[in-house]
Design a protein around this motif. Structure first.
Motif, PDB file in Angstrom:
ATOM      1  N   LYS A   1      -0.473 -25.415  20.845  1.00  0.00           N
ATOM      2  CA  LYS A   1      -1.207 -24.511  21.730  1.00  0.00           C
ATOM      3  C   LYS A   1      -0.286 -23.391  22.229  1.00  0.00           C
ATOM      4  CE  LYS A   1      -4.187 -24.579  25.780  1.00  0.00           C
ATOM      5  NZ  LYS A   1      -4.807 -25.403  26.824  1.00  0.00           N
ATOM      6  N   ALA A   2       0.938 -23.749  22.582  1.00  0.00           N
ATOM      7  CA  ALA A   2       1.895 -22.753  23.048  1.00  0.00           C
ATOM      8  C   ALA A   2       2.241 -21.769  21.934  1.00  0.00           C
ATOM      9  CB  ALA A   2       3.161 -23.433  23.555  1.00  0.00           C
ATOM     10  N   ALA A   3       2.431 -22.271  20.729  1.00  0.00           N
ATOM     11  CA  ALA A   3       2.757 -21.401  19.594  1.00  0.00           C
ATOM     12  C   ALA A   3       1.598 -20.444  19.310  1.00  0.00           C
ATOM     13  CB  ALA A   3       3.068 -22.231  18.362  1.00  0.00           C
ATOM     14  N   ALA A   4       0.370 -20.936  19.382  1.00  0.00           N
ATOM     15  CA  ALA A   4      -0.794 -20.087  19.127  1.00  0.00           C
ATOM     16  C   ALA A   4      -0.895 -18.987  20.185  1.00  0.00           C
ATOM     17  CB  ALA A   4      -2.068 -20.923  19.124  1.00  0.00           C
ATOM     18  N   LYS A   5      -0.584 -19.317  21.430  1.00  0.00           N
ATOM     19  CA  LYS A   5      -0.646 -18.337  22.505  1.00  0.00           C
ATOM     20  C   LYS A   5       0.417 -17.244  22.320  1.00  0.00           C
ATOM     21  CE  LYS A   5      -1.865 -18.407  27.256  1.00  0.00           C
ATOM     22  NZ  LYS A   5      -2.242 -19.242  28.357  1.00  0.00           N
TER      23      LYS A   5
ATOM     24  N   GLY B   1      -0.384 -13.273  21.507  1.00  0.00           N
ATOM     25  CA  GLY B   1       0.188 -12.205  22.321  1.00  0.00           C
ATOM     26  C   GLY B   1       0.941 -11.196  21.481  1.00  0.00           C
ATOM     27  N   PHE B   2       1.693 -11.689  20.517  1.00  0.00           N
ATOM     28  CA  PHE B   2       2.457 -10.796  19.646  1.00  0.00           C
ATOM     29  C   PHE B   2       1.530  -9.968  18.768  1.00  0.00           C
ATOM     30  CE2 PHE B   2       4.772  -9.782  15.744  1.00  0.00           C
ATOM     31  CZ  PHE B   2       5.827  -9.058  16.287  1.00  0.00           C
ATOM     32  N   ARG B   3       0.488 -10.603  18.233  1.00  0.00           N
ATOM     33  CA  ARG B   3      -0.468  -9.857  17.397  1.00  0.00           C
ATOM     34  C   ARG B   3      -1.166  -8.774  18.213  1.00  0.00           C
ATOM     35  NH1 ARG B   3      -2.237 -15.334  15.043  1.00  0.00           N
ATOM     36  NH2 ARG B   3      -0.860 -15.517  13.256  1.00  0.00           N
ATOM     37  N   GLY B   4      -1.505  -9.093  19.457  1.00  0.00           N
ATOM     38  CA  GLY B   4      -2.116  -8.099  20.333  1.00  0.00           C
ATOM     39  C   GLY B   4      -1.170  -6.939  20.600  1.00  0.00           C
ATOM     40  N   HIS B   5       0.098  -7.262  20.822  1.00  0.00           N
ATOM     41  CA  HIS B   5       1.115  -6.238  21.043  1.00  0.00           C
ATOM     42  C   HIS B   5       1.211  -5.311  19.839  1.00  0.00           C
ATOM     43  CE1 HIS B   5       5.050  -4.417  21.674  1.00  0.00           C
ATOM     44  NE2 HIS B   5       5.423  -4.920  20.515  1.00  0.00           N
TER      45      HIS B   5
END
Length: 60
Positions: free
Chosen positions: A28-32, A36-40
């Motif tokens: 779950k942490a890795a997906a979050k 976030g990185f993809r959004g960035h």
């Protein structure tokens, strides 16, 4: 993180292997983090594309 200057007791590669890959909380942490990185990256790309679109509209 650079361990050369901080005096880490283990090489960085061994730290990665200590993470249990079947742990739901780790997944779950890795997906979050990935989301976030993809959004960035998407926001960065859209920001770079925006001036081109505005320049194309001005001559009309």
């Amino acid at each position: 993180m650079d361990c050369r200057n901080e005096g880490c007791s283990q090489p960085q590669d061994e730290d990665i292997m200590d993470i249990p890959l079947d742990d739901p909380a780790a997944n779950k942490a890795a997906a979050k983090i990935q989301a976030g990185f993809r959004g960035h990256m998407t926001r960065k790309k859209m920001k770079d594309d925006k001036p081109r679109e505005e320049k194309q509209r001005e001559p009309k």
